[in-house]
Structure formats: C-alpha cells, structure tokens
Design an enzyme around this catalytic site. Structure first.
Site, PDB file in Angstrom:
ATOM      1  N   ASP A  13       0.819  -1.223   0.000  1.00 26.53           N
ATOM      2  CA  ASP A  13       0.000   0.000   0.000  1.00 26.53           C
ATOM      3  C   ASP A  13       0.847   1.264   0.000  1.00 26.53           C
ATOM      4  O   ASP A  13       0.430   2.297   0.523  1.00 26.53           O
ATOM      5  CB  ASP A  13      -0.948   0.035   1.214  1.00 26.53           C
ATOM      6  CG  ASP A  13      -1.801  -1.210   1.305  1.00 26.53           C
ATOM      7  OD1 ASP A  13      -2.282  -1.651   0.256  1.00 26.53           O
ATOM      8  OD2 ASP A  13      -1.967  -1.745   2.410  1.00 26.53           O
ATOM      9  N   LYS A  16       2.154   2.278  -5.034  1.00 29.91           N
ATOM     10  CA  LYS A  16       2.829   1.816  -6.252  1.00 29.91           C
ATOM     11  C   LYS A  16       1.959   1.994  -7.487  1.00 29.91           C
ATOM     12  O   LYS A  16       2.471   2.201  -8.575  1.00 29.91           O
ATOM     13  CB  LYS A  16       3.206   0.331  -6.126  1.00 29.91           C
ATOM     14  CG  LYS A  16       4.237   0.055  -5.053  1.00 29.91           C
ATOM     15  CD  LYS A  16       4.598  -1.422  -4.987  1.00 29.91           C
ATOM     16  CE  LYS A  16       3.461  -2.322  -4.583  1.00 29.91           C
ATOM     17  NZ  LYS A  16       2.948  -2.107  -3.215  1.00 29.91           N
ATOM     18  N   LYS A  18      -0.052   4.429  -8.392  1.00 33.41           N
ATOM     19  CA  LYS A  18       0.151   5.750  -9.005  1.00 33.41           C
ATOM     20  C   LYS A  18       1.538   5.828  -9.657  1.00 33.41           C
ATOM     21  O   LYS A  18       1.686   6.347 -10.757  1.00 33.41           O
ATOM     22  CB  LYS A  18       0.011   6.845  -7.949  1.00 33.41           C
ATOM     23  CG  LYS A  18       0.553   8.162  -8.466  1.00 33.41           C
ATOM     24  CD  LYS A  18       0.464   9.333  -7.542  1.00 33.41           C
ATOM     25  CE  LYS A  18       1.395  10.443  -8.061  1.00 33.41           C
ATOM     26  NZ  LYS A  18       1.222  11.721  -7.421  1.00 33.41           N
ATOM     27  N   GLY A  40      -4.309  -4.077  -4.221  1.00 38.01           N
ATOM     28  CA  GLY A  40      -5.265  -3.042  -4.641  1.00 38.01           C
ATOM     29  C   GLY A  40      -4.475  -1.813  -5.020  1.00 38.01           C
ATOM     30  O   GLY A  40      -3.986  -1.106  -4.166  1.00 38.01           O
ATOM     31  N   HIS A  41      -4.282  -1.597  -6.314  1.00 35.20           N
ATOM     32  CA  HIS A  41      -3.501  -0.452  -6.772  1.00 35.20           C
ATOM     33  C   HIS A  41      -4.463   0.647  -7.227  1.00 35.20           C
ATOM     34  O   HIS A  41      -5.188   0.472  -8.198  1.00 35.20           O
ATOM     35  CB  HIS A  41      -2.563  -0.868  -7.909  1.00 35.20           C
ATOM     36  CG  HIS A  41      -1.478  -1.798  -7.442  1.00 35.20           C
ATOM     37  ND1 HIS A  41      -0.719  -2.570  -8.272  1.00 35.20           N
ATOM     38  CD2 HIS A  41      -1.014  -2.056  -6.187  1.00 35.20           C
ATOM     39  CE1 HIS A  41       0.157  -3.259  -7.565  1.00 35.20           C
ATOM     40  NE2 HIS A  41      -0.013  -2.973  -6.303  1.00 35.20           N
ATOM     41  N   GLN A 224       2.099  -5.940  -3.183  1.00 40.22           N
ATOM     42  CA  GLN A 224       2.415  -5.968  -1.741  1.00 40.22           C
ATOM     43  C   GLN A 224       3.766  -5.258  -1.501  1.00 40.22           C
ATOM     44  O   GLN A 224       4.100  -4.357  -2.243  1.00 40.22           O
ATOM     45  CB  GLN A 224       2.420  -7.388  -1.192  1.00 40.22           C
ATOM     46  CG  GLN A 224       1.042  -8.017  -1.084  1.00 40.22           C
ATOM     47  CD  GLN A 224       0.565  -8.664  -2.372  1.00 40.22           C
ATOM     48  OE1 GLN A 224       1.310  -9.346  -3.029  1.00 40.22           O
ATOM     49  NE2 GLN A 224      -0.677  -8.458  -2.727  1.00 40.22           N
ATOM     50  N   ARG A 305      -6.250   0.459   7.958  1.00 39.55           N
ATOM     51  CA  ARG A 305      -4.815   0.140   8.012  1.00 39.55           C
ATOM     52  C   ARG A 305      -4.252   0.621   9.341  1.00 39.55           C
ATOM     53  O   ARG A 305      -4.657   1.660   9.850  1.00 39.55           O
ATOM     54  CB  ARG A 305      -4.083   0.822   6.865  1.00 39.55           C
ATOM     55  CG  ARG A 305      -4.512   0.289   5.519  1.00 39.55           C
ATOM     56  CD  ARG A 305      -3.716   0.919   4.382  1.00 39.55           C
ATOM     57  NE  ARG A 305      -4.237   0.464   3.100  1.00 39.55           N
ATOM     58  CZ  ARG A 305      -4.431   1.245   2.041  1.00 39.55           C
ATOM     59  NH1 ARG A 305      -4.125   2.524   2.095  1.00 39.55           N
ATOM     60  NH2 ARG A 305      -4.923   0.743   0.927  1.00 39.55           N
ATOM     61  N   LYS A 331       2.720  10.312  -0.464  1.00 47.86           N
ATOM     62  CA  LYS A 331       1.804  10.814   0.569  1.00 47.86           C
ATOM     63  C   LYS A 331       2.468  11.754   1.572  1.00 47.86           C
ATOM     64  O   LYS A 331       2.136  11.739   2.759  1.00 47.86           O
ATOM     65  CB  LYS A 331       1.108   9.639   1.267  1.00 47.86           C
ATOM     66  CG  LYS A 331       0.249   8.829   0.287  1.00 47.86           C
ATOM     67  CD  LYS A 331      -0.517   7.739   0.960  1.00 47.86           C
ATOM     68  CE  LYS A 331      -1.982   8.081   1.095  1.00 47.86           C
ATOM     69  NZ  LYS A 331      -2.828   6.956   1.465  1.00 47.86           N
TER      70      LYS A 331
HETATM   71  P1  IMP Z   1      -2.913 -12.673   1.794  1.00 47.10           P
HETATM   72  O1  IMP Z   1      -1.972 -12.103   0.779  1.00 47.10           O
HETATM   73  O2  IMP Z   1      -4.360 -12.418   1.475  1.00 47.10           O
HETATM   74  O3  IMP Z   1      -2.621 -14.113   2.072  1.00 47.10           O
HETATM   75  O4  IMP Z   1      -2.660 -11.903   3.185  1.00 47.10           O
HETATM   76  C1  IMP Z   1      -1.447 -12.066   3.914  1.00 47.10           C
HETATM   77  C2  IMP Z   1      -1.058 -10.738   4.566  1.00 47.10           C
HETATM   78  O5  IMP Z   1      -0.651  -9.822   3.555  1.00 47.10           O
HETATM   79  C3  IMP Z   1      -2.178 -10.055   5.342  1.00 47.10           C
HETATM   80  O6  IMP Z   1      -1.618  -9.371   6.432  1.00 47.10           O
HETATM   81  C4  IMP Z   1      -2.722  -9.045   4.343  1.00 47.10           C
HETATM   82  O7  IMP Z   1      -3.346  -7.953   4.977  1.00 47.10           O
HETATM   83  C5  IMP Z   1      -1.430  -8.629   3.648  1.00 47.10           C
HETATM   84  N1  IMP Z   1      -1.651  -8.136   2.290  1.00 47.10           N
HETATM   85  C6  IMP Z   1      -1.929  -8.860   1.194  1.00 47.10           C
HETATM   86  N2  IMP Z   1      -2.040  -8.067   0.111  1.00 47.10           N
HETATM   87  C7  IMP Z   1      -1.810  -6.822   0.536  1.00 47.10           C
HETATM   88  C8  IMP Z   1      -1.737  -5.567  -0.129  1.00 47.10           C
HETATM   89  O8  IMP Z   1      -1.907  -5.426  -1.332  1.00 47.10           O
HETATM   90  N3  IMP Z   1      -1.448  -4.497   0.665  1.00 47.10           N
HETATM   91  C9  IMP Z   1      -1.211  -4.612   1.988  1.00 47.10           C
HETATM   92  N4  IMP Z   1      -1.268  -5.764   2.648  1.00 47.10           N
HETATM   93  C10 IMP Z   1      -1.550  -6.858   1.922  1.00 47.10           C
END
Ligand code: IMP
Length: 440
Positions: A13, A16, A18, A40-41, A224, A305, A331
């Site tokens: 988060d 990336k 943008k 989620g971009h 991620q 968050r 930010k």
């Molecule tokens: P999973 O990827 O759904 O298995 O989640 C594993 C961990 O990674 C959890 O703490 C999620 O909140 C975190 N996570 C997965 N994708 C994202 C992302 O795009 N942004 C931030 N945290 C993420």
C-alpha cells in the site's frame, strides 16, 4: 534498454499504483510478477478512480502492453470482472493484456481452506485478504496446483479439478468439515471463463524475452511490499509470494541479467494491514490522524490500516534486500498538519541496540523503536510539483531520510493525481528511464 523494477519498500500500500501508472508512460511493457487480487492499486486520473487488483496499472496508458506473469495467482472471475470494469470505463485490454499460461489458478476451495485456517485454533491468524491467495500458492508449492494453461485442454482440466476437489474434501472431512462443491459444475464454470480469457493466454516469459531482444523497455511491477515477502518479511505474517525484487525474475521467467535498475516506493510514514509486528505503530491520536488524512482503508477489503511512523531500519533492510537504486516517497502531504513527526532510526531490545531486523516476528514485536523527532511544517504541500516550493522543514525531513539511507529520493508524491508529483532532476532514476520523466 530500460528495464526497471518497482517494488514496495514497506508492508504494501505504498502507492505503487500511481507510481507505476506515472512511469508506465515511458515504457513499452508493464509486467506484474506476483500476488493476486489481494493487491489493490489505486490510480486517479481526473474524475476517475481505478482500483486495479490484478491488471498492471500500465493498462491505463493506451498502447502499452501489460503482462500478468507466472508468479501471480489468478482468480479468473476476479480478472474478468476487472476487465469488464476497465472496458466500461473506456479502457480496452484486448490485444494488449497477456496472462501467463504458467500462472496458477485460484479455485473456490482455496477461499474455503483459507477461512478454515484463519478460524483454526491450531494456526496463527494472519489477517489475510480472504481471497484464497495462500492456499493457491500452497498447492503450487505442493505440486498439485492447476494452471491457466490447463484450461486449454478441457478433458485434462476436468480430471485435475475432479482430483483436486476430492483431495480437498478429504482434507476438510478430516477436520470435521464438509466441502459442498460439484467438481463437474466447477470445471464447467472455469472452462467457460477460460474460453473468455483465451485471447489473453500466452507464454509470457517467451513474449517478454522476445520483446526485450527486440529492444523494448519493460517496467516490472511488484505487488504488496518487502516486509510481506514470504522469505524475507515478518513471517508468518506475510503474503505467500516473493514481493521483493528477486521475485521479478522467477515470477516472469526473465534472467537477473536483464534487470537494469530497481526503485523502491515508501510512504512518508508507515502502514500495515493484518496482523504481525509493526514497531513504529502509533495507536494514539497521531496514528488516527494519519489514518484519516491518508484515507488508510484497504482498497480491496476496506479494512482500516494500522498507521505509524517512518521506520528506517525497515527501509534499510528493504534497500539491501532489493538493491534499491532510488527511493520514491509518497503521501508527503498527509503529514502537513502534524506538530511533530517522529522517525524510527533504530531499535532497541532489553537495553541492546539492534542493527538488523530480527528474523522472528516475536522478536520484532518486542523491539522498541528509537525515534528522532522532526518539527512539523504545518503548511500544505498538497499538489506541489517543485521541490523548491516545499517548506524548509519538509525538505529537512526528506533530506534526513535520504542521507540516512544513502539512497537518493527521486520522486515525491504530494497527491493522488499523476501531476501531483515532484520530479527531482539529475537522479539515477532519470537515467534508468528510457527518457527522463519531465525535461529536467
Ligand atoms: P494474503 O496475501 O491475502 O494471504 O494476506 C497475507 C497478509 O498480507 C495479510 O496481512 C494481508 O493484509 C497482507 N496483504 C496482502 N495483500 C496486501 C496488499 O496489497 N497491501 C497490503 N497488505 C496486503
């Protein structure tokens, strides 16, 4: 020829979406190397706000080729939905989005298994996005996964699904649960989606290597962030793929020698979603203020968050693991109203100063950050585009981070729009791009 990796330097988060959208203008191809629709971009262009989960943000630039590599895990229903949304907003993907035939599929039982594991008293609760990501990667590692390419052979696909459903039923039954899934119906549904995705399916490793041989530039997009990397992050509170720069090679089928540069993206503070250690977390009023001002709610799950301060040990770790050439800070404007801005410069545990990130999550949870406080600038930086226009205190804050890290800051984001960005001249990033971002 320019080939640059963009990697999250914190817990994801970082903004990336943008940055990739901004840099994509300069590249021929944007390729995503891991993760799934857990990412989620968010990209804002004028009045439109796009939340991309699987499709690289480069898709928003007409004529760019975008690739989802073998290192990703794909829920075809989610991908089709994303494509539909893009098309409704006038963004056509056909002929320029390619999906690796080696990427693994997420099937409905992956979500069920994930829920089971998150609810189990015998397993750590990770706080996942509940998209089936972890179990899909488990099947990949366990050599029983089903891949996108398997959709091309209906008979073989039906056999694989039948076998997989029976196996998952046995696993769940042993835990006193039922799996009410009809393998025939499931295979039919997936084959139908496979038919719709057919024009996208390709050997994307071959495609990328061919295009690079022909001199095309590629931007490699990680999802991620470094601290969620399955090997190097805060295990077990991580995602199940390699979010660090190394993942670009295995996740796309390209050689390390192809990479020309690596840029890390970090917020001007830190956030994390889900469980796990977060040394500079602020659970008080300042943390709440960061959440509100930064709108720190998950783009995918809408979860709040966790918010806290810049953590330089994390950034240094990230710089080493990824081999960062350059750092992008996003930010900055979120900090505008703060009286004082702490920066974590080190850790201490039971009177001892730590120089490295401890490998055990439990040990990291026990450290106390050592802070250095910076006076807030208490004036708006929102939308600024010139470094010289930043308040002196904001410049001092950024220059401290840069000097401490020994890595240049090359871009500073001051708002969600493409234009709300400070591009620094004469940086290594500018040299790593096919052409400089703005005439510098
Ligand atoms: P999973 O990827 O759904 O298995 O989640 C594993 C961990 O990674 C959890 O703490 C999620 O909140 C975190 N996570 C997965 N994708 C994202 C992302 O795009 N942004 C931030 N945290 C993420």
């Amino acid at each position: 020829m320019s080939r640059l990796i963009v990697v999250g330097a914190q817990w994801g988060d970082e903004g990336k979406g943008k940055i990739v959208d901004l840099l994509a203008e300069k590249f021929d191809i944007v390729a995503r190397y891991q993760g799934g629709h857990n990412a989620g971009h968010t990209v804002e262009i004028g009045q439109k706000r796009f939340i991309l989960q699987l499709v690289p943000s480069g898709i928003l630039r007409p004529q760019k080729i975008v690739v989802i590599g073998n290192g990703a895990v794909v829920d075809p229903a989610a991908l089709l939905q994303e494509i539909e949304l893009l098309e409704q907003n006038g963004v056509s993907v056909w002929g320029r989005l390619f999906l690796s035939n080696r990427a693994h599929l997420i099937l409905p039982y992956h979500r069920i298994l994930e829920k089971e594991s998150e609810d189990s008293p015998f397993q750590q609760k990770i706080g996942t996005t509940a998209r089936g990501i972890g179990p899909a990667y488990e099947d990949k590692g366990g050599r029983r996964g089903i891949r996108i390419g398997d959709l091309l052979d209906a008979n073989q696909f039906c056999c694989l699904v039948e076998m997989a459903v029976r196996e998952k039923q046995a696993v769940l039954r042993a835990r006193g649960r039922d799996l009410d899934l009809d393998p025939v119906q499931l295979a039919d549904d997936y084959l139908e989606m496979g038919r719709r995705l057919l024009p996208l399916i390709a050997d994307t490793s071959a495609l990328l290597n061919r295009e690079m041989d022909a001199g095309r530039s590629v931007l490699f997009e990680g999802a991620q962030g470094t601290m969620l990397d399955v090997d190097h992050g805060t295990y077990p509170y991580v995602t199940s793929s390699n979010a660090t720069a190394g993942g670009a090679c295995t996740g796309l089928g390209i050689a390390p020698t192809r990479i020309r540069g690596i840029v890390g993206v970090s917020k001007a503070y830190t956030t994390r979603v889900g469980n796990g250690p977060f040394p500079t977390e602020d659970n008080g009023e300042p943390g709440k203020l960061l959440r509100e001002r930064g709108q720190e709610y998950g783009a995918v799950t809408r979860r709040s968050r966790r918010c806290g301060w810049m953590d330089l040990p994390v950034l240094r770790y990230s710089a080493t693991l990824n081999g960062l050439d350059s750092l992008i800070v996003t930010k900055l404007d979120v900090l505008d109203t703060l009286e004082e801005i702490p920066v974590g410069v080190g850790y201490e545990c039971e009177g001892t100063r730590l120089e490295e990130i401890p490998p055990q999550a439990e040990a990291l949870a026990k450290v106390r950050p050592i802070y250095r406080n910076f006076p807030g600038w208490k004036q708006s930086t929102f939308g600024l585009t010139r470094y010289a226009d930043l308040p002196q205190r904001a410049r001092a804050y950024l220059e401290f981070i840069q000097d401490h890290m020994g890595i240049e800051i090359s871009l500073i984001s001051t708002g969600p729009e493409r234009e709300q960005t400070i591009v620094l001249a004469g940086t290594r990033l500018q040299q790593l791009l096919p052409t400089p971002l703005f005439p510098s």
